[in-house]
Design a protein around this motif. Sequence first.
Motif, PDB file in Angstrom:
ATOM      1  N   GLU A  26       0.811  -1.224   0.000  1.00 58.69           N
ATOM      2  CA  GLU A  26       0.000   0.000   0.000  1.00 58.69           C
ATOM      3  C   GLU A  26       0.840   1.268   0.000  1.00 58.69           C
ATOM      4  O   GLU A  26       0.328   2.362  -0.211  1.00 58.69           O
ATOM      5  N   ILE A  27       2.148   1.149   0.238  1.00 59.55           N
ATOM      6  CA  ILE A  27       3.023   2.336   0.200  1.00 59.55           C
ATOM      7  C   ILE A  27       3.705   2.372  -1.163  1.00 59.55           C
ATOM      8  O   ILE A  27       4.579   1.574  -1.461  1.00 59.55           O
ATOM      9  N   SER A  28       3.270   3.293  -1.997  1.00 59.90           N
ATOM     10  CA  SER A  28       3.872   3.447  -3.326  1.00 59.90           C
ATOM     11  C   SER A  28       4.532   4.816  -3.478  1.00 59.90           C
ATOM     12  O   SER A  28       5.100   5.129  -4.521  1.00 59.90           O
ATOM     13  N   TYR A  29       4.438   5.618  -2.433  1.00 54.27           N
ATOM     14  CA  TYR A  29       4.973   6.991  -2.470  1.00 54.27           C
ATOM     15  C   TYR A  29       5.350   7.374  -1.051  1.00 54.27           C
ATOM     16  O   TYR A  29       4.571   7.176  -0.119  1.00 54.27           O
ATOM     17  N   PHE A  30       6.573   7.899  -0.877  1.00 58.27           N
ATOM     18  CA  PHE A  30       6.911   8.465   0.426  1.00 58.27           C
ATOM     19  C   PHE A  30       7.872   9.623   0.258  1.00 58.27           C
ATOM     20  O   PHE A  30       8.503   9.794  -0.779  1.00 58.27           O
ATOM     21  N   THR A  31       7.943  10.445   1.292  1.00 60.44           N
ATOM     22  CA  THR A  31       8.751  11.661   1.279  1.00 60.44           C
ATOM     23  C   THR A  31       9.870  11.552   2.298  1.00 60.44           C
ATOM     24  O   THR A  31       9.653  11.116   3.427  1.00 60.44           O
ATOM     25  N   VAL A  32      11.066  11.958   1.876  1.00 58.90           N
ATOM     26  CA  VAL A  32      12.216  12.050   2.775  1.00 58.90           C
ATOM     27  C   VAL A  32      12.525  13.529   2.920  1.00 58.90           C
ATOM     28  O   VAL A  32      12.815  14.211   1.930  1.00 58.90           O
ATOM     29  N   GLN A  33      12.453  14.031   4.141  1.00 57.85           N
ATOM     30  CA  GLN A  33      12.747  15.447   4.379  1.00 57.85           C
ATOM     31  C   GLN A  33      14.007  15.562   5.224  1.00 57.85           C
ATOM     32  O   GLN A  33      14.166  14.867   6.213  1.00 57.85           O
ATOM     33  N   TYR A  34      14.890  16.466   4.809  1.00 57.61           N
ATOM     34  CA  TYR A  34      16.084  16.773   5.589  1.00 57.61           C
ATOM     35  C   TYR A  34      15.972  18.203   6.087  1.00 57.61           C
ATOM     36  O   TYR A  34      15.733  19.119   5.318  1.00 57.61           O
ATOM     37  N   THR A  35      16.170  18.377   7.383  1.00 59.32           N
ATOM     38  CA  THR A  35      16.219  19.713   7.975  1.00 59.32           C
ATOM     39  C   THR A  35      17.653  19.943   8.421  1.00 59.32           C
ATOM     40  O   THR A  35      18.235  19.121   9.127  1.00 59.32           O
ATOM     41  N   LEU A  36      18.227  21.058   7.985  1.00 58.60           N
ATOM     42  CA  LEU A  36      19.623  21.385   8.280  1.00 58.60           C
ATOM     43  C   LEU A  36      19.687  22.335   9.473  1.00 58.60           C
ATOM     44  O   LEU A  36      19.045  23.378   9.485  1.00 58.60           O
ATOM     45  N   PHE A  37      20.474  21.940  10.482  1.00 59.60           N
ATOM     46  CA  PHE A  37      20.633  22.730  11.704  1.00 59.60           C
ATOM     47  C   PHE A  37      22.053  23.269  11.808  1.00 59.60           C
ATOM     48  O   PHE A  37      23.008  22.585  11.435  1.00 59.60           O
ATOM     49  N   ASP A  38      22.187  24.467  12.347  1.00 60.84           N
ATOM     50  CA  ASP A  38      23.501  25.055  12.635  1.00 60.84           C
ATOM     51  C   ASP A  38      23.982  24.501  13.967  1.00 60.84           C
ATOM     52  O   ASP A  38      23.374  24.740  15.005  1.00 60.84           O
ATOM     53  N   VAL A  39      25.080  23.737  13.941  1.00 58.50           N
ATOM     54  CA  VAL A  39      25.633  23.161  15.171  1.00 58.50           C
ATOM     55  C   VAL A  39      27.034  23.695  15.441  1.00 58.50           C
ATOM     56  O   VAL A  39      27.808  23.092  16.181  1.00 58.50           O
ATOM     57  N   THR A  40      27.353  24.837  14.850  1.00 56.33           N
ATOM     58  CA  THR A  40      28.686  25.422  14.982  1.00 56.33           C
ATOM     59  C   THR A  40      29.084  25.626  16.435  1.00 56.33           C
ATOM     60  O   THR A  40      30.194  25.284  16.842  1.00 56.33           O
ATOM     61  N   ALA A  41      28.173  26.154  17.238  1.00 51.33           N
ATOM     62  CA  ALA A  41      28.488  26.445  18.646  1.00 51.33           C
ATOM     63  C   ALA A  41      28.768  25.180  19.447  1.00 51.33           C
ATOM     64  O   ALA A  41      29.519  25.209  20.409  1.00 51.33           O
ATOM     65  N   ARG A  42      28.178  24.059  19.044  1.00 51.92           N
ATOM     66  CA  ARG A  42      28.355  22.802  19.770  1.00 51.92           C
ATOM     67  C   ARG A  42      29.395  21.889  19.136  1.00 51.92           C
ATOM     68  O   ARG A  42      29.692  20.826  19.677  1.00 51.92           O
ATOM     69  N   ALA A  43      29.905  22.270  17.967  1.00 53.71           N
ATOM     70  CA  ALA A  43      30.840  21.399  17.239  1.00 53.71           C
ATOM     71  C   ALA A  43      32.136  21.251  18.021  1.00 53.71           C
ATOM     72  O   ALA A  43      32.690  22.216  18.536  1.00 53.71           O
ATOM     73  N   SER A  44      32.624  20.023  18.085  1.00 53.75           N
ATOM     74  CA  SER A  44      33.851  19.752  18.830  1.00 53.75           C
ATOM     75  C   SER A  44      35.102  20.061  18.013  1.00 53.75           C
ATOM     76  O   SER A  44      36.147  20.361  18.544  1.00 53.75           O
ATOM     77  N   ASP A  45      34.987  19.983  16.693  1.00 57.56           N
ATOM     78  CA  ASP A  45      36.160  20.183  15.836  1.00 57.56           C
ATOM     79  C   ASP A  45      35.758  21.028  14.636  1.00 57.56           C
ATOM     80  O   ASP A  45      35.134  20.538  13.718  1.00 57.56           O
ATOM     81  N   MET A  46      36.112  22.309  14.654  1.00 59.88           N
ATOM     82  CA  MET A  46      35.739  23.197  13.561  1.00 59.88           C
ATOM     83  C   MET A  46      36.786  23.243  12.459  1.00 59.88           C
ATOM     84  O   MET A  46      36.689  24.035  11.543  1.00 59.88           O
ATOM     85  N   LYS A  47      37.816  22.406  12.539  1.00 59.37           N
ATOM     86  CA  LYS A  47      38.802  22.392  11.466  1.00 59.37           C
ATOM     87  C   LYS A  47      38.115  21.907  10.197  1.00 59.37           C
ATOM     88  O   LYS A  47      37.404  20.921  10.206  1.00 59.37           O
ATOM     89  N   THR A  48      38.327  22.629   9.113  1.00 63.85           N
ATOM     90  CA  THR A  48      37.719  22.222   7.859  1.00 63.85           C
ATOM     91  C   THR A  48      38.617  21.196   7.197  1.00 63.85           C
ATOM     92  O   THR A  48      39.448  21.510   6.363  1.00 63.85           O
ATOM     93  N   LYS A  49      38.456  19.947   7.615  1.00 59.60           N
ATOM     94  CA  LYS A  49      39.232  18.860   7.036  1.00 59.60           C
ATOM     95  C   LYS A  49      38.414  18.245   5.906  1.00 59.60           C
ATOM     96  O   LYS A  49      37.209  18.459   5.832  1.00 59.60           O
ATOM     97  N   PRO A  50      39.049  17.485   5.033  1.00 59.37           N
ATOM     98  CA  PRO A  50      38.289  16.890   3.937  1.00 59.37           C
ATOM     99  C   PRO A  50      37.113  16.065   4.467  1.00 59.37           C
ATOM    100  O   PRO A  50      37.258  15.288   5.403  1.00 59.37           O
ATOM    101  N   ASN A  51      35.972  16.267   3.890  1.00 56.97           N
ATOM    102  CA  ASN A  51      34.768  15.579   4.325  1.00 56.97           C
ATOM    103  C   ASN A  51      34.386  14.539   3.277  1.00 56.97           C
ATOM    104  O   ASN A  51      34.118  14.886   2.135  1.00 56.97           O
ATOM    105  N   PRO A  52      34.364  13.260   3.630  1.00 53.18           N
ATOM    106  CA  PRO A  52      34.077  12.221   2.642  1.00 53.18           C
ATOM    107  C   PRO A  52      32.669  12.290   2.073  1.00 53.18           C
ATOM    108  O   PRO A  52      32.390  11.704   1.039  1.00 53.18           O
ATOM    109  N   TYR A  53      31.764  13.007   2.731  1.00 51.41           N
ATOM    110  CA  TYR A  53      30.391  13.078   2.252  1.00 51.41           C
ATOM    111  C   TYR A  53      30.137  14.270   1.327  1.00 51.41           C
ATOM    112  O   TYR A  53      29.046  14.438   0.833  1.00 51.41           O
ATOM    113  N   MET A  54      31.147  15.095   1.112  1.00 53.46           N
ATOM    114  CA  MET A  54      30.984  16.229   0.213  1.00 53.46           C
ATOM    115  C   MET A  54      31.836  16.016  -1.023  1.00 53.46           C
ATOM    116  O   MET A  54      33.002  15.674  -0.923  1.00 53.46           O
ATOM    117  N   VAL A  55      31.250  16.225  -2.176  1.00 58.87           N
ATOM    118  CA  VAL A  55      31.945  16.016  -3.440  1.00 58.87           C
ATOM    119  C   VAL A  55      31.866  17.274  -4.278  1.00 58.87           C
ATOM    120  O   VAL A  55      30.938  18.064  -4.157  1.00 58.87           O
TER     121      VAL A  55
END
Length: 195
Positions: A159-188
């Motif tokens: 019965e499920i032939s359609y679904f939605t995936v929603q991503y909400t982006l949050f600013d976590v800069t203040a809580r981030a433990s490592d702000m060094k901009t090192k290569p990120n494997p998830y960004m291309v």
Amino acid sequence: MTQINANNKMVIRLVVIVFGMFGFGFALVPLYDVFCDVTGINGKTENTAAVYEFIEIDESREVTVEFITRTNTGMPWEFRAQTTRMKVHPGELNTVSFYVRNPASNNMMAQAIPSVSPGMAALYLNKTECFCFNQQPLSAGAEAYMPMQFYVDPQLPEEISYFTVQYTLFDVTARASDMKTKPNPYMVPQPESGK
């Protein structure tokens, strides 16, 4: 004397009820999370990578997956899905890409939180690679493409032939433990094409 004892007992009962209600209020959130995990109602997805082993692709069936993006209040990034809707066959491995740009004058760290609607479909969405698994650093003025690789479990109810995936982006800069901009494997640098 009996009236005083009756009043004391009533006060004690009321105090116990108040503390019981207060304790129940604190227990409600973890109980709700357990209930949602068991039933899949809340649309939460796994936050770890699934392993894709070749399974028979059900080419007789198509499921439409829609991708929606939004940023939380105060998050200045531009964020959008490169593919907003695609038809997939259960069992088939698919890749979609999401674009982000940091227009701010400072380096920032973001975290994407996914949700699926209807919630039951979250149990059958398996992500083998996703930018939502980690915090994402982005330098001031930089842009990137973040891939997501997934497959829909063939056990998805008919019965499920359609679904939605929603991503909400949050600013976590203040809580981030490592702000060094090192290569990120998830960004291309280039978007990976979806269907």
